[in-house]
Scaffold this motif. Structure first.
Motif, PDB file in Angstrom:
ATOM      1  N   THR A  14      77.522  31.954  66.103  1.00  0.00           N
ATOM      2  CA  THR A  14      76.111  32.109  66.371  1.00  0.00           C
ATOM      3  C   THR A  14      75.536  29.867  66.970  1.00  0.00           C
ATOM      4  N   HIS A  16      71.460  27.379  68.966  1.00  0.00           N
ATOM      5  CA  HIS A  16      70.454  27.097  69.587  1.00  0.00           C
ATOM      6  C   HIS A  16      70.154  26.682  70.411  1.00  0.00           C
ATOM      7  N   ASN A  17      69.397  27.282  71.236  1.00  0.00           N
ATOM      8  CA  ASN A  17      69.018  27.358  72.943  1.00  0.00           C
ATOM      9  C   ASN A  17      68.207  26.545  72.448  1.00  0.00           C
ATOM     10  N   GLN A  19      64.989  25.559  73.497  1.00  0.00           N
ATOM     11  CA  GLN A  19      63.952  26.068  72.389  1.00  0.00           C
ATOM     12  C   GLN A  19      64.235  26.260  71.267  1.00  0.00           C
ATOM     13  N   GLN A  21      65.723  28.799  69.685  1.00  0.00           N
ATOM     14  CA  GLN A  21      65.907  30.369  68.972  1.00  0.00           C
ATOM     15  C   GLN A  21      67.034  30.198  69.009  1.00  0.00           C
ATOM     16  N   ALA A  22      67.485  30.858  68.290  1.00  0.00           N
ATOM     17  CA  ALA A  22      69.301  31.813  67.921  1.00  0.00           C
ATOM     18  C   ALA A  22      69.895  32.039  68.738  1.00  0.00           C
ATOM     19  N   THR A  23      70.963  32.167  69.042  1.00  0.00           N
ATOM     20  CA  THR A  23      71.785  32.436  70.681  1.00  0.00           C
ATOM     21  C   THR A  23      73.190  32.603  70.208  1.00  0.00           C
ATOM     22  N   VAL A  24      74.093  33.919  70.593  1.00  0.00           N
ATOM     23  CA  VAL A  24      75.217  34.077  70.306  1.00  0.00           C
ATOM     24  C   VAL A  24      75.838  33.192  70.997  1.00  0.00           C
ATOM     25  N   TRP A  25      76.824  32.094  70.743  1.00  0.00           N
ATOM     26  CA  TRP A  25      77.193  31.323  71.442  1.00  0.00           C
ATOM     27  C   TRP A  25      78.866  31.277  72.070  1.00  0.00           C
ATOM     28  N   ASP A  27      81.787  34.532  71.638  1.00  0.00           N
ATOM     29  CA  ASP A  27      81.765  36.015  71.279  1.00  0.00           C
ATOM     30  C   ASP A  27      83.478  35.869  71.915  1.00  0.00           C
ATOM     31  N   THR A  57      78.790  21.204  69.399  1.00  0.00           N
ATOM     32  CA  THR A  57      79.592  21.757  70.225  1.00  0.00           C
ATOM     33  C   THR A  57      81.072  21.898  70.683  1.00  0.00           C
TER      34      THR A  57
END
Length: 165
Positions: A14, A16-17, A19, A21-25, A27, A57
């Motif tokens: 995971t 963050h974007n 904004q 917000q949590a995202t799947v970075w 998979d 990153t």
């Protein structure tokens, strides 16, 4: 698992974007590193320092950490059937959880403890090895965290690793 390739591990990371917000970075399926005589290591994630920096990153699952580093390491270790381990010491606190099969924890005092699926070992910087004495594969989830060197009777113990990871 005996005569087939080792299964891959699905790894979800995971982040963050913009904004916050949590995202799947990420998979993806991760494969074990091939080894001539095993065990086979699947690198899942690491952090080069404590506390870990969660802002980067870089895919720290790709980092070549060796057996230990200055932070944390999370990996899967697969032991082929009838494979003896090598006794070693890393200066880490390890949480070892048996996912499949069973292994024998060997210590330099001569003790041998069978550890089965669903059981775990807290490894605190001691000389140890893992033997798979069964006819089936064994799979361990290993989390290693940098530790202070153990001190016994005033003697500071050092890492002893007779193999390359």
């Amino acid at each position: 698992m005996t005569n087939q390739p080792l299964p891959q591990v699905r790894r979800i990371v995971t982040g963050h974007n913009a904004q916050a917000q949590a995202t799947v970075w990420k998979d993806s399926l991760i494969s074990a590193a091939s080894a001539e005589h095993g065990p086979f290591l699947t690198r899942l994630w690491s952090s080069p320092q404590l506390p870990p920096d969660v802002n980067g990153t870089e895919d720290l699952g790709l980092a070549n950490t060796g057996l230990a580093n200055q932070g944390t390491i999370c990996r899967i270790v697969d032991f082929p059937p009838k494979s003896p381990g090598m006794v070693h010491r890393s200066i880490t606190l390890d949480y070892i959880f048996v996912l499949e099969g069973e292994v024998v924890l060997t210590l330099d005092d001569g003790s041998r403890t069978v550890v089965r699926k669903g059981e775990m070992v807290v490894q605190r910087g001691t000389m140890h090895g893992w033997d798979n004495e069964t006819e089936s594969w064994a799979r361990l989830l290993c989390v290693l965290i940098k530790a202070e060197n153990p001190v016994v009777e005033g003697k500071r113990l050092e890492a002893e690793v007779p193999f390359q990871v």
